[in-house]
Design an enzyme around this catalytic site. Structure first.
Site, short mmCIF file in Angstrom:
data_model
loop_
_atom_site.label_atom_id
_atom_site.label_comp_id
_atom_site.label_asym_id
_atom_site.label_seq_id
_atom_site.Cartn_x
_atom_site.Cartn_y
_atom_site.Cartn_z
N CYS A 124 1.28 -1.33 0.06
CA CYS A 124 -0.01 0.55 0.43
C CYS A 124 0.57 1.12 0.54
O CYS A 124 1.00 1.80 1.16
CB CYS A 124 -0.63 -0.14 1.59
N LEU A 125 0.49 1.79 -1.16
CA LEU A 125 1.75 3.13 -1.38
C LEU A 125 1.46 4.22 -1.60
O LEU A 125 0.70 5.50 -1.08
CB LEU A 125 3.10 2.53 -2.14
N THR A 126 0.07 4.20 -2.72
CA THR A 126 -0.66 4.88 -3.57
C THR A 126 -1.53 5.50 -3.08
O THR A 126 -2.46 4.66 -2.27
CB THR A 126 -1.28 3.81 -4.80
N ILE A 157 -4.91 -0.35 -4.91
CA ILE A 157 -4.48 -2.00 -4.31
C ILE A 157 -5.28 -3.39 -4.94
O ILE A 157 -5.77 -3.78 -3.88
CB ILE A 157 -4.59 -1.54 -2.51
N GLU A 363 4.20 0.59 -10.70
CA GLU A 363 5.22 -0.20 -10.44
C GLU A 363 6.34 1.63 -10.68
O GLU A 363 7.61 1.49 -11.13
CB GLU A 363 6.33 -0.82 -10.76
N GLU A 367 7.07 6.90 -17.83
CA GLU A 367 7.54 8.65 -17.63
C GLU A 367 8.65 8.39 -16.32
O GLU A 367 9.41 9.59 -16.83
CB GLU A 367 5.88 9.41 -17.87
#
Length: 383
Positions: A124-126, A157, A363, A367
Site C-alpha cells: 500500500c503506497l498509492t 491496491i 510500479e 514517464e
C-alpha cells in the site's frame, strides 16, 4: 548467469515455472478473467513450489533465490496469465520487505505463513491524491503510546479485501520523504475496510480496491525499521518490483507472439499461408527481436540489483520502461496479425493486451522511469 546464457539451475527453475503456467494457469486464464475470479487455491499451489517468497531468506522458509531467478519465474508464469504472475510479484515484494527490514520477531511471525500463502500480502503506497508523487502521501499514523492511530485511504491496491496483511506507507512525521514510515497492518484490525472493487480494463483475475483506515490502532511493534525509513523501504521494493513487472510483460508478450506464430502458420489467404507473406515475416521477426532485446536487458538489470550495483536503480527503471513498452507493443502487434479474430475473447490475445497495458503505469509510470534515468544522466555533470 554467464554474460549471455543461463545456468542449468536457472533453466530448471524457468522450466518448472513454465510447466506450472501451462498446466495450472493457461487453461483457466480466460475464465478467471471473464468471471473476475481470484484463484487463491492455485497461487497456494505455486507457493508450495517456492514461488511466494522467491528472494526471501531461507532461514524463515523463503526460497533464497536471486532477482534474476525471480525474473525468470515471473516471465514464465505470465505465459499462462500475466495478472496472476503480477499478483505473485506483489506478494513477493511485500514478503521481501518484511524479510529485509523487519525484526527477527516480525520475520518469524509473518514470513513462514507468507511463504505458504496461508497469509496473502498487499503493498500500500498509492493514494487518491499521490500516485507518481509518492512522497506526498497523506495517510497519517499518530503515535499513541505503544500504538499508532492510522487514518487515510490507499488507492488501486491489488488484493484489497482478500489479502490478510498490508505493508503500508504512512506519514509519521513532517511532509516529504523523511516523514514516511512503514507499518504492517492486518486485515482484521478494527477500522480497516475496503472500497468497492474497481472495474478495470484488464487484470480482472485479481481484485483491486481502496483500503480505508479509520482510527486503526496498529502496534508500534508492527513498524518495519525506524521511523522515517518508509520512503527508502518503498523505493527499494520498487526496484525489484520494476524488474518483476517487466518480466511479466515479457511473458505475456511471448505468449502472444507464440499465438501469432501458430495463427499465421494455419491461416490462409490468396492461396497460401499468411506466414509466407514477406511483410508478415518481417513483422514477426521484429517482434521476436524486440522481445529478445528487452529480455536480455532485463536480465542485465536484475543481475545489477543482485550485485547491489551503484547504478541498479537506474538500470531497473530503464528495464521496466523498455520491457513494458515492448511487451505491450508485441502483444498489440500479435492481435493485429490475428485480424478480426484477435479482437475476439476466444483467442486469448485481447486479454493479454488488456493485462499488459497497465504495466506501463504501475510500479512507477514509464514517464517516471524516464525521469529517474534523466536525473541520473543530468546529475553526472554535477558530480
Amino acid at each position: 548467469m554467464t554474460q549471455f546464457s543461463l545456468t542449468d539451475d536457472q533453466i530448471a527453475i524457468r522450466d518448472m515455472a513454465l510447466a506450472f503456467a501451462a498446466d495450472n494457469l493457461a487453461p483457466h486464464a480466460l475464465e478467471w478473467d471473464e468471471k473476475k475470479h481470484f484463484p487463491v487455491d492455485v497461487m497456494r499451489e505455486a507457493a508450495s513450489l517456492g514461488m511466494a517468497a522467491i528472494y526471501t531468506r531461507d532461514d524463515v522458509g523463503g526460497s533464497g533465490m536471486t532477482r534474476l531467478d525471480a525474473a525468470l519465474i515471473f516471465e514464465a508464469l505470465a505465459t499462462g496469465c500475466p495478472a496472476i504472475s503480477a499478483y505473485l510479484s506483489i506478494h513477493n515484494m511485500a514478503t521481501w520487505m518484511i524479510d529485509r527490514y523487519g525484526s527477527e520477531e516480525q520475520r518469524s511471525r509473518y514470513i513462514p505463513r507468507l511463504v505458504t500463502m496461508e497469509l496473502i500480502a498487499s503493498y500500500c503506497l498509492t493514494e487518491p491524491g499521490s500516485g507518481s508523487d509518492a512522497a506526498a502521501l497523506k495517510t497519517r499514523a499518530m503515535r499513541d503510546g505503544d500504538h499508532y492511530i492510522v487514518n487515510g485511504v490507499k488507492q488501486f491496491i491489488s488484493g484489497a479485501g482478500t489479502s490478510d496483511i498490508y505493508v503500508t506507507m504512512v506519514r509519521t512525521g513532517e511532509d516529504g520523504p523523511s516523514g514516511i514510515s512503514t507499518l504492517v497492518i492486518e486485515k482484521d484490525m478494527p477500522g480497516v475496510s475496503f472500497g468497492a472493487q474497481e472495474k478495470k480494463m484488464g487484470w480482472n483475475a485479481q481484485p483491486t480496491a481502496a483500503v480505508i483506515f479509520e482510527d486503526v490502532r496498529v502496534p508500534v511493534a508492527n513498524r518495519l525499521s525506524d521511523e522515517g525509513m518508509g520512503f527508502k523501504i518503498a523505493m527499494s521494493g520498487l526496484d525489484g518490483g520494476r524488474i518483476n513487472i517487466g518480466a511479466c510483460s515479457l511473458g505475456g508478450a511471448q505468449a502472444a507472439l507464440d499465438k501469432a506464430l501458430a495463427y499465421t502458420g494455419d491461416r490462409k489467404a490468396f492461396g497460401k499461408r499468411i506466414a509466407d507473406f514477406q511483410a508478415l515475416q518481417f513483422k514477426l521477426a521484429d517482434m521476436a527481436t524486440e522481445l529478445e532485446c528487452a529480455r536480455t536487458f532485463l536480465w542485465r538489470a536484475a543481475s545489477a540489483l543482485d550485485a547491489k550495483a551503484l547504478d541498479a536503480t537506474k538500470l531497473c527503471a530503464m528495464a521496466k520502461r523498455m520491457a513494458t513498452d515492448v511487451g505491450f507493443q508485441v502483444a498489440n502487434d500479435a492481435l493485429q496479425l490475428h485480424g478480426g479474430y484477435g479482437y475476439l475473447a476466444d483467442y486469448g490475445v485481447e486479454k493479454i493486451v488488456r493485462d499488459l497495458r497497465v504495466h506501463q503505469i504501475l510500479e512507477g509510470t514509464n514517464e517516471i522511469m524516464r525521469l529517474i534515468v534523466a536525473r541520473d544522466l543530468v546529475g553526472r555533470g554535477n558530480r
